[in-house]
Design a protein around this motif. Structure first.
Motif, PDB file in Angstrom:
ATOM      1  N   ASP A   1       0.847  -1.189   0.000  1.00  0.00           N
ATOM      2  CA  ASP A   1       0.000   0.000   0.000  1.00  0.00           C
ATOM      3  C   ASP A   1       0.882   1.238   0.000  1.00  0.00           C
ATOM      4  N   LYS A   2       0.416   2.313  -0.680  1.00  0.00           N
ATOM      5  CA  LYS A   2       1.214   3.533  -0.674  1.00  0.00           C
ATOM      6  C   LYS A   2       0.352   4.748  -0.948  1.00  0.00           C
ATOM      7  N   VAL A   3       0.844   5.889  -0.519  1.00  0.00           N
ATOM      8  CA  VAL A   3       0.220   7.175  -0.771  1.00  0.00           C
ATOM      9  C   VAL A   3       1.321   8.135  -1.222  1.00  0.00           C
ATOM     10  N   THR A   4       1.028   8.950  -2.227  1.00  0.00           N
ATOM     11  CA  THR A   4       1.985   9.951  -2.686  1.00  0.00           C
ATOM     12  C   THR A   4       1.363  11.332  -2.536  1.00  0.00           C
ATOM     13  N   ILE A   5       2.209  12.349  -2.574  1.00  0.00           N
ATOM     14  CA  ILE A   5       1.778  13.746  -2.459  1.00  0.00           C
ATOM     15  C   ILE A   5       2.362  14.507  -3.642  1.00  0.00           C
ATOM     16  N   ASP A   6       1.519  15.259  -4.340  1.00  0.00           N
ATOM     17  CA  ASP A   6       1.995  16.076  -5.453  1.00  0.00           C
ATOM     18  C   ASP A   6       2.953  17.162  -4.949  1.00  0.00           C
ATOM     19  N   ARG A   7       3.835  17.638  -5.832  1.00  0.00           N
ATOM     20  CA  ARG A   7       4.863  18.621  -5.463  1.00  0.00           C
ATOM     21  C   ARG A   7       4.325  20.009  -5.190  1.00  0.00           C
ATOM     22  N   THR A   8       3.110  20.289  -5.678  1.00  0.00           N
ATOM     23  CA  THR A   8       2.525  21.616  -5.531  1.00  0.00           C
ATOM     24  C   THR A   8       1.197  21.522  -4.796  1.00  0.00           C
ATOM     25  N   ALA A   9       0.985  22.419  -3.837  1.00  0.00           N
ATOM     26  CA  ALA A   9      -0.303  22.563  -3.152  1.00  0.00           C
ATOM     27  C   ALA A   9      -0.819  23.963  -3.476  1.00  0.00           C
TER      28      ALA A   9
ATOM     29  N   ARG B   1      -2.839  31.420   8.403  1.00  0.00           N
ATOM     30  CA  ARG B   1      -1.464  31.280   8.889  1.00  0.00           C
ATOM     31  C   ARG B   1      -0.498  30.788   7.822  1.00  0.00           C
ATOM     32  N   LEU B   2      -0.998  30.453   6.656  1.00  0.00           N
ATOM     33  CA  LEU B   2      -0.140  29.960   5.585  1.00  0.00           C
ATOM     34  C   LEU B   2       0.017  31.017   4.513  1.00  0.00           C
ATOM     35  N   ARG B   3       1.198  31.035   3.906  1.00  0.00           N
ATOM     36  CA  ARG B   3       1.492  31.942   2.810  1.00  0.00           C
ATOM     37  C   ARG B   3       2.137  31.133   1.691  1.00  0.00           C
ATOM     38  N   PRO B   4       2.058  31.638   0.457  1.00  0.00           N
ATOM     39  CA  PRO B   4       2.743  30.931  -0.628  1.00  0.00           C
ATOM     40  C   PRO B   4       4.225  30.748  -0.303  1.00  0.00           C
ATOM     41  N   GLY B   5       4.760  29.624  -0.700  1.00  0.00           N
ATOM     42  CA  GLY B   5       6.163  29.312  -0.464  1.00  0.00           C
ATOM     43  C   GLY B   5       6.322  27.871  -0.024  1.00  0.00           C
ATOM     44  N   PRO B   6       7.495  27.533   0.502  1.00  0.00           N
ATOM     45  CA  PRO B   6       7.760  26.162   0.926  1.00  0.00           C
ATOM     46  C   PRO B   6       6.813  25.734   2.049  1.00  0.00           C
ATOM     47  N   ALA B   7       6.366  24.497   1.989  1.00  0.00           N
ATOM     48  CA  ALA B   7       5.484  23.932   3.013  1.00  0.00           C
ATOM     49  C   ALA B   7       5.789  22.442   3.124  1.00  0.00           C
ATOM     50  N   ARG B   8       5.281  21.841   4.175  1.00  0.00           N
ATOM     51  CA  ARG B   8       5.450  20.402   4.385  1.00  0.00           C
ATOM     52  C   ARG B   8       4.067  19.777   4.539  1.00  0.00           C
ATOM     53  N   VAL B   9       3.795  18.751   3.728  1.00  0.00           N
ATOM     54  CA  VAL B   9       2.510  18.068   3.749  1.00  0.00           C
ATOM     55  C   VAL B   9       2.703  16.657   4.295  1.00  0.00           C
TER      56      VAL B   9
ATOM     57  N   ARG C   1       2.947   9.350   4.382  1.00  0.00           N
ATOM     58  CA  ARG C   1       3.990  10.020   3.595  1.00  0.00           C
ATOM     59  C   ARG C   1       4.130  11.459   4.069  1.00  0.00           C
ATOM     60  N   HIS C   2       5.343  11.961   4.042  1.00  0.00           N
ATOM     61  CA  HIS C   2       5.668  13.363   4.321  1.00  0.00           C
ATOM     62  C   HIS C   2       6.379  13.885   3.083  1.00  0.00           C
ATOM     63  N   ARG C   3       6.094  15.132   2.710  1.00  0.00           N
ATOM     64  CA  ARG C   3       6.769  15.688   1.545  1.00  0.00           C
ATOM     65  C   ARG C   3       6.841  17.212   1.638  1.00  0.00           C
ATOM     66  N   ASN C   4       7.999  17.740   1.249  1.00  0.00           N
ATOM     67  CA  ASN C   4       8.139  19.187   1.092  1.00  0.00           C
ATOM     68  C   ASN C   4       7.495  19.559  -0.237  1.00  0.00           C
ATOM     69  N   VAL C   5       6.630  20.580  -0.209  1.00  0.00           N
ATOM     70  CA  VAL C   5       5.915  21.011  -1.401  1.00  0.00           C
ATOM     71  C   VAL C   5       6.065  22.521  -1.556  1.00  0.00           C
ATOM     72  N   MET C   6       5.627  23.026  -2.700  1.00  0.00           N
ATOM     73  CA  MET C   6       5.547  24.463  -2.919  1.00  0.00           C
ATOM     74  C   MET C   6       4.065  24.841  -2.849  1.00  0.00           C
ATOM     75  N   LEU C   7       3.739  25.733  -1.927  1.00  0.00           N
ATOM     76  CA  LEU C   7       2.386  26.226  -1.775  1.00  0.00           C
ATOM     77  C   LEU C   7       2.238  27.461  -2.670  1.00  0.00           C
ATOM     78  N   VAL C   8       1.346  27.385  -3.648  1.00  0.00           N
ATOM     79  CA  VAL C   8       1.202  28.471  -4.630  1.00  0.00           C
ATOM     80  C   VAL C   8      -0.167  29.118  -4.499  1.00  0.00           C
ATOM     81  N   ALA C   9      -0.202  30.441  -4.726  1.00  0.00           N
ATOM     82  CA  ALA C   9      -1.464  31.175  -4.691  1.00  0.00           C
ATOM     83  C   ALA C   9      -2.301  30.751  -5.877  1.00  0.00           C
ATOM     84  N   HIS C  10      -3.581  30.612  -5.637  1.00  0.00           N
ATOM     85  CA  HIS C  10      -4.486  30.160  -6.698  1.00  0.00           C
ATOM     86  C   HIS C  10      -5.710  31.053  -6.746  1.00  0.00           C
TER      87      HIS C  10
END
Length: 141
Positions: free
Chosen positions: A30-38, A102-110, A132-141
């Protein structure tokens, strides 16, 4: 109110809470992945996504997610969704509003966890299929 939506909401809430304390162990295969961008919308809604794969379940399975800023130890649960564990790969997406903002665009951890609620002596107890833990880029949408 029908029971099914209530159980679904309770399961998603439980998965969100459990993601904050998920163990590092997982069921084999079993596995779960996280996309690079949130994504972060102007109202503070955060959306994360990825894929999962699971099989061999007896109870309802949920994916819960949490996000935090970079290296901060603080994580915010952002919801979850029901999973289908049929052995095939599937996409997942979770959204939630972090208030106050409390969150702003930029590096984040999911963090994401795939958890099954199994009946044990009449109680639904968590069985972790994958995390799973992953460093992602949080982007304004």
């Amino acid at each position: 109110m029908p029971l099914r939506p209530v159980l679904g909401a309770l399961g998603a809430a439980a998965a969100t809470v459990l993601v904050l304390s998920a163990p590092a162990i997982a069921a084999p295969g079993d596995k779960v992945t996280i996309d690079r961008t949130a994504r972060l919308s102007v109202d503070g809604t955060v959306t994360v996504s990825g894929t999962y794969h699971c099989f061999g379940v007896n109870g309802p399975v949920f994916i819960g997610a949490a996000i935090g800023r970079g290296s901060s130890a603080t994580r915010y649960g952002i919801g979850g969704t029901r999973a289908v564990c049929d052995g095939a790969p599937h996409r997942w997406r979770a959204s939630g509003t972090v208030t106050p903002k409390r969150l702003r665009p930029g590096p984040a951890r999911v963090e994401a966890v795939l958890v099954e609620l199994r009946q044990h002596s009449g109680l639904p107890l968590p069985h972790f299929h994958a995390s799973r833990h992953r460093n992602v880029m949080l982007v304004a949408h």
